[in-house]
Structures are given as structure tokens and as C-alpha cells.
Motif scaffolding. Structure first.
Motif, PDB file in Angstrom:
ATOM      1  N   ALA A  47       0.822  -1.208   0.000  1.00 54.18           N
ATOM      2  CA  ALA A  47       0.000   0.000   0.000  1.00 54.18           C
ATOM      3  C   ALA A  47       0.853   1.253   0.000  1.00 54.18           C
ATOM      4  O   ALA A  47       0.425   2.303  -0.474  1.00 54.18           O
ATOM      5  CB  ALA A  47      -0.937  -0.015   1.204  1.00 54.18           C
ATOM      6  N   ALA A  48       2.071   1.152   0.543  1.00 58.69           N
ATOM      7  CA  ALA A  48       2.917   2.328   0.683  1.00 58.69           C
ATOM      8  C   ALA A  48       3.691   2.650  -0.590  1.00 58.69           C
ATOM      9  O   ALA A  48       4.331   3.685  -0.664  1.00 58.69           O
ATOM     10  CB  ALA A  48       3.896   2.127   1.839  1.00 58.69           C
ATOM     11  N   LEU A  49       3.646   1.787  -1.581  1.00 56.68           N
ATOM     12  CA  LEU A  49       4.424   2.028  -2.791  1.00 56.68           C
ATOM     13  C   LEU A  49       3.833   3.182  -3.582  1.00 56.68           C
ATOM     14  O   LEU A  49       2.615   3.276  -3.756  1.00 56.68           O
ATOM     15  CB  LEU A  49       4.452   0.773  -3.666  1.00 56.68           C
ATOM     16  CG  LEU A  49       5.217  -0.428  -3.123  1.00 56.68           C
ATOM     17  CD1 LEU A  49       5.166  -1.570  -4.132  1.00 56.68           C
ATOM     18  CD2 LEU A  49       6.655  -0.063  -2.813  1.00 56.68           C
ATOM     19  N   PRO A  84      12.712   0.184  -6.538  1.00 61.17           N
ATOM     20  CA  PRO A  84      13.517   0.977  -5.600  1.00 61.17           C
ATOM     21  C   PRO A  84      14.883   0.349  -5.372  1.00 61.17           C
ATOM     22  O   PRO A  84      14.987  -0.875  -5.213  1.00 61.17           O
ATOM     23  CB  PRO A  84      12.689   0.954  -4.309  1.00 61.17           C
ATOM     24  CG  PRO A  84      11.320   0.529  -4.708  1.00 61.17           C
ATOM     25  CD  PRO A  84      11.497  -0.356  -5.897  1.00 61.17           C
ATOM     26  N   LEU A  85      15.919   1.154  -5.349  1.00 62.82           N
ATOM     27  CA  LEU A  85      17.230   0.637  -4.941  1.00 62.82           C
ATOM     28  C   LEU A  85      17.141   0.095  -3.523  1.00 62.82           C
ATOM     29  O   LEU A  85      17.593  -1.015  -3.233  1.00 62.82           O
ATOM     30  CB  LEU A  85      18.286   1.744  -5.008  1.00 62.82           C
ATOM     31  CG  LEU A  85      19.637   1.410  -4.351  1.00 62.82           C
ATOM     32  CD1 LEU A  85      20.361   0.333  -5.133  1.00 62.82           C
ATOM     33  CD2 LEU A  85      20.501   2.657  -4.215  1.00 62.82           C
ATOM     34  N   ASP A  86      16.541   0.863  -2.625  1.00 67.60           N
ATOM     35  CA  ASP A  86      16.394   0.515  -1.216  1.00 67.60           C
ATOM     36  C   ASP A  86      14.904   0.381  -0.936  1.00 67.60           C
ATOM     37  O   ASP A  86      14.158   1.360  -0.993  1.00 67.60           O
ATOM     38  CB  ASP A  86      17.019   1.610  -0.351  1.00 67.60           C
ATOM     39  CG  ASP A  86      16.980   1.288   1.131  1.00 67.60           C
ATOM     40  OD1 ASP A  86      16.242   0.358   1.537  1.00 67.60           O
ATOM     41  OD2 ASP A  86      17.676   1.986   1.892  1.00 67.60           O
ATOM     42  N   TRP A  87      14.460  -0.825  -0.621  1.00 64.19           N
ATOM     43  CA  TRP A  87      13.032  -1.052  -0.429  1.00 64.19           C
ATOM     44  C   TRP A  87      12.487  -0.357   0.815  1.00 64.19           C
ATOM     45  O   TRP A  87      11.262  -0.206   0.955  1.00 64.19           O
ATOM     46  CB  TRP A  87      12.725  -2.544  -0.390  1.00 64.19           C
ATOM     47  CG  TRP A  87      12.401  -3.062  -1.767  1.00 64.19           C
ATOM     48  CD1 TRP A  87      13.218  -3.751  -2.606  1.00 64.19           C
ATOM     49  CD2 TRP A  87      11.170  -2.894  -2.469  1.00 64.19           C
ATOM     50  NE1 TRP A  87      12.587  -4.029  -3.795  1.00 64.19           N
ATOM     51  CE2 TRP A  87      11.322  -3.515  -3.733  1.00 64.19           C
ATOM     52  CE3 TRP A  87       9.960  -2.285  -2.161  1.00 64.19           C
ATOM     53  CZ2 TRP A  87      10.302  -3.539  -4.682  1.00 64.19           C
ATOM     54  CZ3 TRP A  87       8.937  -2.313  -3.108  1.00 64.19           C
ATOM     55  CH2 TRP A  87       9.108  -2.926  -4.347  1.00 64.19           C
ATOM     56  N   SER A  88      13.350   0.081   1.709  1.00 67.91           N
ATOM     57  CA  SER A  88      12.865   0.854   2.860  1.00 67.91           C
ATOM     58  C   SER A  88      12.616   2.312   2.479  1.00 67.91           C
ATOM     59  O   SER A  88      12.063   3.077   3.268  1.00 67.91           O
ATOM     60  CB  SER A  88      13.875   0.781   4.015  1.00 67.91           C
ATOM     61  OG  SER A  88      15.058   1.495   3.702  1.00 67.91           O
ATOM     62  N   LYS A  89      13.040   2.696   1.261  1.00 68.24           N
ATOM     63  CA  LYS A  89      12.845   4.067   0.775  1.00 68.24           C
ATOM     64  C   LYS A  89      12.280   4.011  -0.650  1.00 68.24           C
ATOM     65  O   LYS A  89      12.953   4.364  -1.623  1.00 68.24           O
ATOM     66  CB  LYS A  89      14.174   4.835   0.786  1.00 68.24           C
ATOM     67  CG  LYS A  89      14.836   4.912   2.156  1.00 68.24           C
ATOM     68  CD  LYS A  89      16.218   5.542   2.061  1.00 68.24           C
ATOM     69  CE  LYS A  89      16.911   5.574   3.421  1.00 68.24           C
ATOM     70  NZ  LYS A  89      18.297   6.119   3.327  1.00 68.24           N
ATOM     71  N   PRO A  90      11.039   3.553  -0.796  1.00 67.51           N
ATOM     72  CA  PRO A  90      10.488   3.342  -2.138  1.00 67.51           C
ATOM     73  C   PRO A  90      10.307   4.612  -2.951  1.00 67.51           C
ATOM     74  O   PRO A  90      10.141   4.539  -4.171  1.00 67.51           O
ATOM     75  CB  PRO A  90       9.146   2.666  -1.857  1.00 67.51           C
ATOM     76  CG  PRO A  90       8.783   3.085  -0.470  1.00 67.51           C
ATOM     77  CD  PRO A  90      10.088   3.174   0.267  1.00 67.51           C
TER      78      PRO A  90
END
Length: 515
Positions: A47-49, A84-90
Motif C-alpha cells: 500500500a505504501a508504494l 527501488p534501490l532501497d526497499w525501505s525508501k520506495p
């Protein structure tokens, strides 16, 4: 691979020796036989993507060739997916993943959706492998788009090359089973240098190429392809990736086939022991097929390798066959029973003092062509597995393990034992886990195919994966055969069972055996 002797869990090795628009899924109404709903651990993350990711349109076009592979035929289309390169920072930096597909032929019924393939490694290129595997999967194409991709850090997806061809050629002289302090020092210096080269080449990416990262990429891929469920065919390391996906997204599991199953309960040392056991088992079967006693035949090979360690064999190319290259040349034909006669000829020639045939086999495995250019699978494999694996045995700890490895396999144990320390020695980033999380309560049934003669992923892994996935999820199918992987390897029983599951949703009885 050149320095290390960790052998790929990939169908590509078997194929080497054998000769080698978006739309909604139309199959949901067919899937009641395999699907059961359950809580999803991914709903919040999905949902956050940002819509810039989930709503992207793939620009499918004609595929082009690369320096390592020719362009496939016109039926194949290629595109790039942003993740995303970093999935914690989509919302931050993205990278591109190279995709390939052949659209469903529609020969025998309604299209089900996309069927994603991962051929193992880790580090294998799905873009280059998919067209070769399409003949094997031709029945599946009738109702699925056949889709594969280069995972992050692989091939055309920000592929990582840690060393130049010149440095790789120089590293052929490094002894992977050091016998003296000088050889041991050279072995670990070479390992550390490889890691530094990977860090320089990959930059920030080196910390974002884990199996978990790729599993999350897969779910975004599913959404962009327009599928409500993930239909997936994972082979070898691809089975670990499939298990991690099922753990992260149990509610999105559609029809998952895991063939040549990696043992998810094994840490890096356990995995090396499994491979030692599997390759020795395959070698024993090969020796018996030639009329030899397996113990005596193994000792004959051990004696040959010791002789080569002392004095490398000459070859027709002018290069020398070292002990490390010789054992790699022995490994490759064990991936496919069809290549056992090739191994017989190569061993016979080496015993006569000519290392040319074993060197040729090692070059095939190491992706080295006649001009001395190497492919990048070994680089990507190491970068991915060293980010996954938390366990890092020290040289002292490895020396204590060597007797266990040698008892498991007199031929391969020493090589795989030393590899537990050398593979990720002085690696620039820490590993993520001891063993992958694959439990998937509430997921649809996942079909696991184990082959009793599999050298790279011993068949015990299928049962362990089934147990870890959970009751009612993991369904085991056993083939009493030889070689790496079962589907398309000559068993009508295996092929028909897999096809019935993927095409019709028919789940076989857990524990079914094909002989």
C-alpha cells in the motif's frame, strides 16, 4: 567460477553440458483448486508504494543481444521495470530490471497470466536463459506468458563485474585447497581482493541485492504485469527465492513450482556440506554406471587430483590444468547424466597426461570463451550470497571443519570446506540471515520437486522446504533420477504432474514418487 569452488545451484550449468503488454490475469476463476486465502505480511508495504512504481507501463520491444549472449528470435520481447534501490525508501532512487517475455500462444484454453522463471545461481541471467528453456516449457506457454528477468546486480540489471578478465586469468593459479602457509595466504588475499573489487564496482548497490530485495521486486513485477496472483517456476536457488516470496506475500501465492529445492534449514556451512554430499552421491552413481566400485573410483580421482596439484597438466591451449580447474571440470558433467560419457573421456585423457578436456569443461562452467573473456555469473552469485549469508567461518574454524567435509566427500569435501571461509572472507557488508525465512501460513499449495540424484541441491531439501513452508502448503514430488532438476529431464510422470498443477490447478498427493 575461477577462484572459488562454490558451485552454482542453477539449471544453466545443466544446459551448458546438455548443449546448450500488461493485462489482468485471466485465470482467477480456475485457481480454486490451489488457492486458499491467508493473512499477508506484505499488505502494508504494498500500500505504501508510490503510483510511479505500481502504475508504470512496460515498453515492450524487440530484444537486443549483449556481449555475452545473442539476441533471441522475434517472438521475444524485452522491457525495463523500475524498482527501488532501497526497499525501505520506495520514493527514493530507482534502478532498472531487464525483463523478457514470450506471450501465451493460446493453443489450449484461456490465458492464466504470467509465469515468472528464475533459473538459479544466484546470479543467473533470466533474460539470456529464458529463450533456451522455452522449448522445455512449451506446454506451459499455451496458457501463460513466459517471463523472466535479470535480478538486481545481474546481467542487464545493474550487473556487477568485480574483476577484469586479466585479473580472472591471473587468479587461475590460486590454489583453492591450500597446503602451505604461502598458499593459504594467497588464497585469502585473493578472496579479500575479490570483495574489494565487488565493492568498488557495485557501490551502494552491494547492500541491496539480497534475496529479500529480489522477492520484493517480484511482487512489484506481478502488479505491473497485471496479475492478481504470483505464478512462478523457481529452479535451484530460484526455489529459495520462491520460498522467501511465499513468506513475504503468502496471500499473493498462486501456482508456485520449486524444482531442485535448496534446503532452507541449512546455513552456509550446512549448504556446503549438502553440496559435498550431493556431488559425491552423483559421482558414486556415475562411477557405478561405468562398472567401477565407487570407493575405489573416488580414490583414483583423489590420487589424480593430488598429482595435478603437484604438477599441473599441459593442455592443447598452452594453459595449465590446475587442481582447482580440474575439480571444476569434473563437477560440470555431474549436472546432467547425458554428460557422463564426456566425463569418462576427460578423466581418461587426464590420466594419460592431457588436461585439455577437463580444462574445456572448467572453462564452460566459468563462462570463459576462447578469447579469454569471462561472463559475470560468478560475480553476481558471490555478491548476492554474501549479502544473504550471515555465517562467516574464520580460517581457523574452517580447518576444524575439514575432516567432516572429507568424510562426506573424499573428492569434493576439501574444496567445499575451504570455500566456507574463502567465499565471503573480509566481505565489505554483513550478511542478513543464517537461514532464509520461508514459512508461509495460509498460502496456496506450493509444489516442490526433488530429484534423488541431484548433485547441487540434494533431494532432502524438498522435504525440508515442505516442512518449513508449513502444513497444507508444501507438497512434495520425488523423482528417482539423475542430474540437476527434474522437469524436462525425461520423466513423463514429473512433466505431466507439473503441467497438471500449473495448467489445471491439480495438486498431487504429498509424497508422490516418480520412478
Amino acid at each position: 567460477m575461477v577462484r572459488s569452488v562454490r558451485w552454482a545451484a542453477a539449471v544453466a550449468a545443466a544446459l551448458l553440458v546438455a548443449g546448450c503488454g500488461s493485462g489482468s490475469s485471466g485465470g482467477d476463476e480456475d485457481e480454486g483448486k490451489t488457492r486458499s486465502e491467508g493473512p499477508s505480511s506484505s499488505s502494508t508495504a504494498s500500500a505504501a508504494l508510490p503510483s510511479s512504481l505500481t502504475s508504470q507501463k512496460l515498453d515492450w520491444g524487440r530484444c537486443t543481444g549483449t556481449s555475452d549472449s545473442a539476441a533471441p528470435g522475434g517472438e521475444w520481447q524485452c522491457a525495463t521495470l523500475r524498482v527501488p534501490l532501497d526497499w525501505s525508501k520506495p520514493d527514493a532512487r530507482t534502478i532498472g530490471l531487464a525483463l523478457i517475455r514470450a506471450k501465451a500462444s493460446g493453443g489450449s484454453g484461456k490465458r492464466i497470466g504470467s509465469l515468472l522463471f528464475n533459473f538459479g545461481g544466484p546470479g543467473g541471467s533470466g533474460v539470456s536463459m529464458m529463450p533456451y528453456y522455452a522449448t522445455t516449457a512449451s506446454a506451459l506457454r499455451e496458457r501463460y506468458d513466459l517471463v523472466s528477468w535479470d535480478p538486481r546486480g545481474v546481467g542487464a540489471s545493474e550487473g556487477i563485474r568485480c574483476r577484469s578478465d586479466k585479473d580472472l586469468r591471473s587468479a587461475e593459479s590460486v590454489d583453492a585447497t591450500p597446503d602451505t602457509p604461502a598458499e593459504e595466504s594467497a588464497y585469502f588475499q585473493d578472496a579479500a581482493a575479490f570483495g574489494k573489487g565487488c565493492e568498488t564496482a557495485a557501490g551502494e548497490l552491494i547492500g541491496h541485492v539480497s534475496t529479500t530485495d529480489t522477492a520484493r521486486d517480484m511482487d512489484l513485477m506481478r502488479q505491473v504485469l497485471g496479475d492478481t496472483r504470483m505464478h512462478y517456476f523457481g529452479i535451484s536457488y530460484g526455489t529459495e527465492l520462491g520460498g522467501v516470496y511465499a513468506h513475504l506475500f503468502p496471500k499473493k501465492v498462486g501456482r508456485l513450482i520449486l524444482d531442485a529445492v535448496v534446503d532452507p534449514t541449512a546455513d552456509s556451512v550446512g549448504h556446503a556440506k549438502n553440496q559435498a554430499r550431493g556431488f559425491q552421491r552423483a559421482l558414486d552413481d556415475y562411477l557405478k554406471s561405468t562398472g567401477q566400485d565407487s570407493e575405489q573410483g573416488s580414490q583414483k580421482i583423489v590420487d589424480l587430483l593430488k598429482k595435478i596439484d603437484t604438477e599441473p597438466l599441459p593442455t592443447s591451449s598452452g594453459r595449465k590444468l590446475t587442481q582447482t580447474l580440474a575439480v571444476t571440470g569434473i563437477v560440470l558433467p555431474l549436472y546432467s547424466q547425458d554428460s557422463w560419457p564426456t566425463l569418462t573421456g576427460a578423466l581418461r585423457a587426464a590420466e594419460g597426461g592431457d588436461g585439455s578436456a577437463l580444462l574445456s569443461l572448467a572453462d564452460q562452467y566459468n563462462e570463459r570463451d576462447s578469447s579469454g573473456h569471462y561472463g559475470t555469473t560468478a560475480h553476481s552469485q558471490r555478491v548476492i550470497s554474501c549479502l544473504d549469508d550471515k555465517q562467516r567461518p574464520t580460517p581457523a574454524q574452517t580447518k576444524k571443519l575439514l575432516p567432516d567435509f572429507e568424510r562426506i566427500s573424499p573428492v569434493f569435501g576439501d574444496f567445499l570446506g575451504w570455500d566456507t571461509a574463502g567465499w565471503c572472507h573480509d566481505w565489505p557488508v554483513a550478511g542478513e540471515y543464517d537461514t532464509p525465512q520461508v514459512s508461509a501460513p495460509g498460502a496456496a499449495p506450493v509444489l516442490l520437486v526433488g530429484n534423488t540424484g541431484d548433485p547441487a541441491t540434494p533431494y532432502e531439501g524438498a522435504r525440508r522446504m515442505a516442512d518449513e513452508l508449513g502444513k497444507g502448503v508444501g507438497v512434495e514430488l520425488t523423482w528417482k533420477g539423475e542430474g540437476h532438476g527434474a522437469y524436462g529431464s525425461g520423466s513423463a510422470c514429473v512433466d505431466s504432474t507439473v503441467n497438471a498443477y500449473l495448467l489445471d490447478g491439480t495438486v498431487p498427493k504429498d509424497g508422490k514418487v516418480c520412478s
